[in-house]
Write a protein that holds these residues in place. Structure first.
Motif, PDB file in Angstrom:
ATOM      1  N   THR A  36      32.395 -34.047 -14.038  1.00 48.49           N
ATOM      2  CA  THR A  36      33.824 -34.336 -14.164  1.00 48.49           C
ATOM      3  C   THR A  36      34.322 -35.048 -12.912  1.00 48.49           C
ATOM      4  OG1 THR A  36      34.450 -32.148 -13.326  1.00 48.49           O
ATOM      5  CG2 THR A  36      34.183 -32.393 -15.708  1.00 48.49           C
ATOM      6  N   ASP A  37      35.519 -35.628 -13.016  1.00 49.14           N
ATOM      7  CA  ASP A  37      36.020 -36.538 -11.992  1.00 49.14           C
ATOM      8  C   ASP A  37      37.306 -35.982 -11.378  1.00 49.14           C
ATOM      9  OD1 ASP A  37      36.374 -38.748 -10.426  1.00 49.14           O
ATOM     10  OD2 ASP A  37      36.808 -40.126 -12.059  1.00 49.14           O
ATOM     11  N   ASP A  38      37.229 -35.549 -10.123  1.00 46.98           N
ATOM     12  CA  ASP A  38      38.383 -35.013  -9.380  1.00 46.98           C
ATOM     13  C   ASP A  38      38.802 -33.619  -9.841  1.00 46.98           C
ATOM     14  OD1 ASP A  38      38.366 -37.382  -8.032  1.00 46.98           O
ATOM     15  OD2 ASP A  38      40.296 -38.110  -8.763  1.00 46.98           O
ATOM     16  N   GLN A  39      37.924 -32.904 -10.507  1.00 47.09           N
ATOM     17  CA  GLN A  39      38.222 -31.523 -10.882  1.00 47.09           C
ATOM     18  C   GLN A  39      37.823 -30.614  -9.722  1.00 47.09           C
ATOM     19  OE1 GLN A  39      35.809 -29.753 -14.038  1.00 47.09           O
ATOM     20  NE2 GLN A  39      37.559 -28.557 -14.736  1.00 47.09           N
ATOM     21  N   GLY A  40      38.777 -29.852  -9.209  1.00 48.72           N
ATOM     22  CA  GLY A  40      38.483 -28.955  -8.110  1.00 48.72           C
ATOM     23  C   GLY A  40      37.769 -27.697  -8.562  1.00 48.72           C
ATOM     24  N   TRP A  41      37.183 -27.017  -7.605  1.00 43.55           N
ATOM     25  CA  TRP A  41      36.532 -25.728  -7.878  1.00 43.55           C
ATOM     26  C   TRP A  41      37.511 -24.768  -8.549  1.00 43.55           C
ATOM     27  CZ3 TRP A  41      37.764 -20.811  -6.264  1.00 43.55           C
ATOM     28  CH2 TRP A  41      36.801 -19.820  -6.470  1.00 43.55           C
ATOM     29  N   GLY A  42      38.776 -24.834  -8.181  1.00 38.29           N
ATOM     30  CA  GLY A  42      39.758 -23.901  -8.711  1.00 38.29           C
ATOM     31  C   GLY A  42      40.357 -24.288 -10.047  1.00 38.29           C
ATOM     32  N   PHE A 273      29.110 -29.944 -13.334  1.00 35.58           N
ATOM     33  CA  PHE A 273      29.658 -29.928 -11.980  1.00 35.58           C
ATOM     34  C   PHE A 273      30.713 -31.019 -11.858  1.00 35.58           C
ATOM     35  CE2 PHE A 273      26.378 -33.093 -11.702  1.00 35.58           C
ATOM     36  CZ  PHE A 273      26.564 -33.870 -10.575  1.00 35.58           C
ATOM     37  N   SER A 274      31.382 -31.079 -10.690  1.00 30.19           N
ATOM     38  CA  SER A 274      32.415 -32.071 -10.418  1.00 30.19           C
ATOM     39  C   SER A 274      32.010 -32.914  -9.222  1.00 30.19           C
ATOM     40  CB  SER A 274      33.761 -31.388 -10.162  1.00 30.19           C
ATOM     41  OG  SER A 274      34.774 -32.336  -9.895  1.00 30.19           O
ATOM     42  N   ASP A 275      32.681 -34.066  -9.048  1.00 35.12           N
ATOM     43  CA  ASP A 275      32.233 -35.003  -8.021  1.00 35.12           C
ATOM     44  C   ASP A 275      32.896 -34.815  -6.665  1.00 35.12           C
ATOM     45  OD1 ASP A 275      34.725 -35.971  -8.717  1.00 35.12           O
ATOM     46  OD2 ASP A 275      34.075 -38.018  -9.124  1.00 35.12           O
ATOM     47  N   ASN A 276      33.990 -34.056  -6.589  1.00 38.28           N
ATOM     48  CA  ASN A 276      34.638 -33.794  -5.290  1.00 38.28           C
ATOM     49  C   ASN A 276      35.732 -32.766  -5.515  1.00 38.28           C
ATOM     50  OD1 ASN A 276      35.534 -37.093  -5.907  1.00 38.28           O
ATOM     51  ND2 ASN A 276      37.112 -35.493  -6.090  1.00 38.28           N
ATOM     52  N   GLY A 277      36.486 -32.479  -4.453  1.00 42.31           N
ATOM     53  CA  GLY A 277      37.579 -31.535  -4.575  1.00 42.31           C
ATOM     54  C   GLY A 277      38.724 -32.090  -5.399  1.00 42.31           C
ATOM     55  N   PRO A 278      39.775 -31.304  -5.593  1.00 43.49           N
ATOM     56  CA  PRO A 278      40.871 -31.712  -6.477  1.00 43.49           C
ATOM     57  C   PRO A 278      41.624 -32.933  -5.952  1.00 43.49           C
ATOM     58  CG  PRO A 278      41.481 -29.765  -5.215  1.00 43.49           C
ATOM     59  CD  PRO A 278      40.022 -29.997  -4.959  1.00 43.49           C
ATOM     60  N   GLY A 297      37.318 -27.277   0.823  1.00 42.26           N
ATOM     61  CA  GLY A 297      37.982 -27.580  -0.434  1.00 42.26           C
ATOM     62  C   GLY A 297      37.737 -28.984  -0.941  1.00 42.26           C
ATOM     63  N   GLY A 298      37.319 -29.885  -0.069  1.00 40.39           N
ATOM     64  CA  GLY A 298      37.044 -31.250  -0.488  1.00 40.39           C
ATOM     65  C   GLY A 298      35.649 -31.457  -1.021  1.00 40.39           C
ATOM     66  N   VAL A 299      34.733 -30.514  -0.726  1.00 40.87           N
ATOM     67  CA  VAL A 299      33.328 -30.735  -1.091  1.00 40.87           C
ATOM     68  C   VAL A 299      32.704 -29.583  -1.880  1.00 40.87           C
ATOM     69  CG1 VAL A 299      32.881 -32.316   0.821  1.00 40.87           C
ATOM     70  CG2 VAL A 299      32.590 -29.857   1.184  1.00 40.87           C
ATOM     71  N   ARG A 300      33.443 -28.513  -2.093  1.00 38.69           N
ATOM     72  CA  ARG A 300      32.893 -27.430  -2.900  1.00 38.69           C
ATOM     73  C   ARG A 300      33.179 -27.708  -4.372  1.00 38.69           C
ATOM     74  NH1 ARG A 300      34.645 -21.008  -2.984  1.00 38.69           N
ATOM     75  NH2 ARG A 300      32.902 -20.268  -4.275  1.00 38.69           N
ATOM     76  N   SER A 301      32.151 -27.599  -5.185  1.00 38.98           N
ATOM     77  CA  SER A 301      32.258 -27.892  -6.606  1.00 38.98           C
ATOM     78  C   SER A 301      31.690 -26.730  -7.407  1.00 38.98           C
ATOM     79  CB  SER A 301      31.465 -29.163  -6.942  1.00 38.98           C
ATOM     80  OG  SER A 301      31.195 -29.268  -8.326  1.00 38.98           O
ATOM     81  N   PRO A 302      32.193 -26.499  -8.623  1.00 43.45           N
ATOM     82  CA  PRO A 302      31.484 -25.587  -9.513  1.00 43.45           C
ATOM     83  C   PRO A 302      30.136 -26.191  -9.878  1.00 43.45           C
ATOM     84  CG  PRO A 302      33.187 -26.774 -10.722  1.00 43.45           C
ATOM     85  CD  PRO A 302      33.363 -27.126  -9.271  1.00 43.45           C
ATOM     86  N   LEU A 303      29.147 -25.371 -10.089  1.00 40.76           N
ATOM     87  CA  LEU A 303      27.878 -25.793 -10.679  1.00 40.76           C
ATOM     88  C   LEU A 303      27.388 -24.686 -11.594  1.00 40.76           C
ATOM     89  CD1 LEU A 303      25.458 -27.683 -11.054  1.00 40.76           C
ATOM     90  CD2 LEU A 303      24.351 -26.523  -9.127  1.00 40.76           C
TER      91      LEU A 303
END
Length: 589
Positions: A36-42, A273-278, A297-303
């Motif tokens: 996903t694109d610009d989806q944050g971990w949260g 997973f996502s490509d970066n933080g929100p 917060g800028g580099v943690r992604s769900p996986l």
């Protein structure tokens, strides 16, 4: 009480683990990778967001392996490069998100090339963002099928102009739904053979467009979870992002249901997973930083990785991992040789996925985008030299340099050594790589406004090059140029995508490359209005779109070799020439 993370342990997150004995696959597993694109971990229910409902992604996470601290790059194209190559993006020639800086070096071996050699059918549907012209186009990087767009963002999410195997076509409905449909069709068609399907969905990246079905739930919702700097949060932007994420979840559910329907789920590895933080200041677990930041917060992604045949439900992976680990992981899980790759930065996560954790070594990860941050299992050293204990202080609120001076000094030295070794040739404004016309094996070449340079009074429709067009073309001294190289000499048909009001019809334009010259006229008016603002849920900063008209300019004979492709006007009977979006060059001999 805070949980202490052991770097050697993988814990089950749910009670009764399902035995997978007897479920070993008799053939190579299929692979589906959802990015996903610009989806944050949260931006997921499973990670504690109480406003959003993501049941399909949540169930997928619990049905396989869930990574606690998985890291990507701060922005889009670097993360894609790391996933596709298994190497840090700095090694791959990626230094920007547009104008050619997003291209992965042609000498890198991508995951699709490896899997294709290993007998897999390969396809990508969505946002590529790793190069438009061959040899950087997905069809020349191992993907048999591509449907989507190659730029860093797209200006219209409802039946837009898209790329299908190099040609320009019209999309069918909301882009995420369209991309998912295409992926499901490909899976159904190729279900008898192993397949690798890459589904890089392009939301919640702006423009913030989402169908009413998803927006209506959020448009008036009172959000109870706020960004840590609440005064800077744009609530409508957050609402739109969450609505887009619920649409993602719906599409993930459809794809997983299709795997069930085709009886492929058991032996299909699904990665999410996502490509970066929100892409905005919104709730993200109280972490510091968002898209573009090297903070947590800028580099943690769900996986999440689900493979019912091998990975036990409820597996929780605690050691830190990176996007460049995914290529070696999937290759090992699928028995695909890594022959031909350059030395990888990633390491296979297979032991962590299968519970074989003995001897797992602690790692140090480097996150870079204009500045450097260093992450170990316990600590993060930010770009200002502040050291944080990420177990005791996951929000990076209190530096501990005084309490751990040796660790701070060691990580600072590590960062400086990395900078010296990795950045000597990185980050130049223009790297000199030409845009290739007529690469062997690619009959159609796209030459967009994004990659050109406007001369004279010509302006871009936005300061963001991706998906922009050139306008204010009024004088014979104005021109558009591209640094190009013809890979294969021959006759090329040239098509333009343009708009022009009736009062300005009649300009004679010249396309030249070295000694080759083609002239033609703009003979038909086409003057649609700007569009997109009526569909945006919040205002955008990127370019609005137009319905550009496709016309044939003529044919030009090009010789192999480098040169400057130049488009200019020889005669301007009205006040302007045209607004220019894109040129297609198709070899016809």
């Amino acid at each position: 009480m805070k949980r202490v993370v052991s770097k050697y342990m993988v814990f089950g997150a749910i009670g009764a683990l399902v035995s997978v004995a007897g479920h070993a696959a008799s053939s190579k597993p299929n692979v589906v990778v959802i990015l996903t694109d610009d989806q944050g971990w949260g931006d997921l229910g499973i990670n504690g967001n109480t406003a959003i409902h993501t049941p399909n992604i949540d169930r997928m996470a619990l049905a396989g392996a869930r990574f606690d601290r998985f890291f990507v790059s701060p922005v889009c194209s670097p993360t894609r490069a790391e996933f596709l190559t298994g190497r840090h993006h700095v090694r791959c020639g990626v230094y920007s998100t547009s104008a050619g800086g997003e291209r992965i070096n042609a000498d890198e071996t991508l995951i699709a090339e490896l899997f294709k050699r290993g007998g897999y059918k390969t396809a990508a549907f969505g946002k590529w963002h790793s190069g438009m012209q061959a040899p950087y186009h997905p069809n020349t990087r191992g993907f048999d099928e591509f449907y989507g767009f190659c730029s860093g963002h797209w200006g219209d999410y409802f039946s837009p102009m898209l790329d299908h195997n190099g040609d320009i076509v019209s999309g069918n409905g909301y882009v995420n739904d369209d991309f998912t449909e295409r992926a499901m069709d490909f899976i159904a068609t190729h279900r008898a053979a192993p397949f690798l399907v890459y589904l890089p969905l392009n939301t919640p990246h702006s423009p913030m467009q989402v169908p009413d079905r998803w927006w209506d739930k959020f448009k008036d919702m009172e959000l109870t979870q706020e960004h840590r700097d609440r005064n800077k949060e744009n609530i409508d932007h957050t609402r739109a992002a969450l609505a887009m994420c619920e649409n993602i979840d719906w599409n993930v559910g459809r794809l997983l249901a299709k795997l069930d329907e085709l009886k492929l789920a058991e032996n299909t590895i699904v990665v999410y997973f996502s490509d970066n933080g929100p892409n905005g200041k919104r709730w993200n677990g109280d972490m510091r930083g968002q898209k573009g930041s090297t903070d947590e917060g800028g580099v943690r992604s769900p996986l999440f990785i689900r493979w019912p045949a091998k990975i036990r439900p409820g597996t929780e992976v605690l050691p830190i991992c990176s996007a460049y680990d995914l290529l070696p992981t999937l290759a090992e899980l699928c028995g695909v040789p890594l022959a031909g790759t350059q030395p990888l930065d990633g390491t296979s996560l297979k032991p962590l996925l299968l519970g074989q954790t003995a001897g797992w070594k602690e790692r140090t990860l480097v996150h870079y985008w204009r500045n450097i941050s260093v992450r170990t299992q316990r600590h993060r050293l930010d770009y200002k030299g502040n050291l944080y204990d990420m177990v005791a202080d996951p929000g990076q609120r209190k530096p501990v340099n005084g309490e751990a001076p040796e660790t701070a000094a060691s990580l600072a030295a590590f960062a400086e050594n990395w900078r010296t070794q990795m950045l000597a040739e990185h980050g130049k404004a223009f790297d000199g790589r030409p845009f290739v016309i007529g690469h062997p094996g690619a009959p159609i070449t796209q030459i967009p406004a994004r990659d050109g340079v406007g001369l004279g009074g010509i302006k871009r429709s936005s300061r963001h090059p991706n998906d922009s067009f050139f306008t204010h073309w009024k004088n014979k001294d104005d021109a558009i140029e591209w640094n190009c190289e013809v890979g294969q000499g021959g006759t090329y048909q040239v098509e333009l995508f343009y708009t022009c009001p009736a009062a300005d019809v009649g300009s004679t334009v010249e396309l030249a490359f070295n000694a080759a010259v083609l002239t033609g006229k703009i003979v038909e008016a086409h003057d649609p209005p700007l569009e997109g603002m009526e569909l945006d849920r919040v205002p955008r900063s990127e370019s609005y779109n137009k319905d550009f008209k496709r016309m044939t300019l003529g044919r030009i004979q090009l010789q192999k070799g480098p040169g400057t492709l130049r488009l200019r006007a020889l005669d301007i009977p009205g006040e302007g020439v045209m607004d220019f979006r894109l040129m297609l060059l198709t070899r016809v001999d």
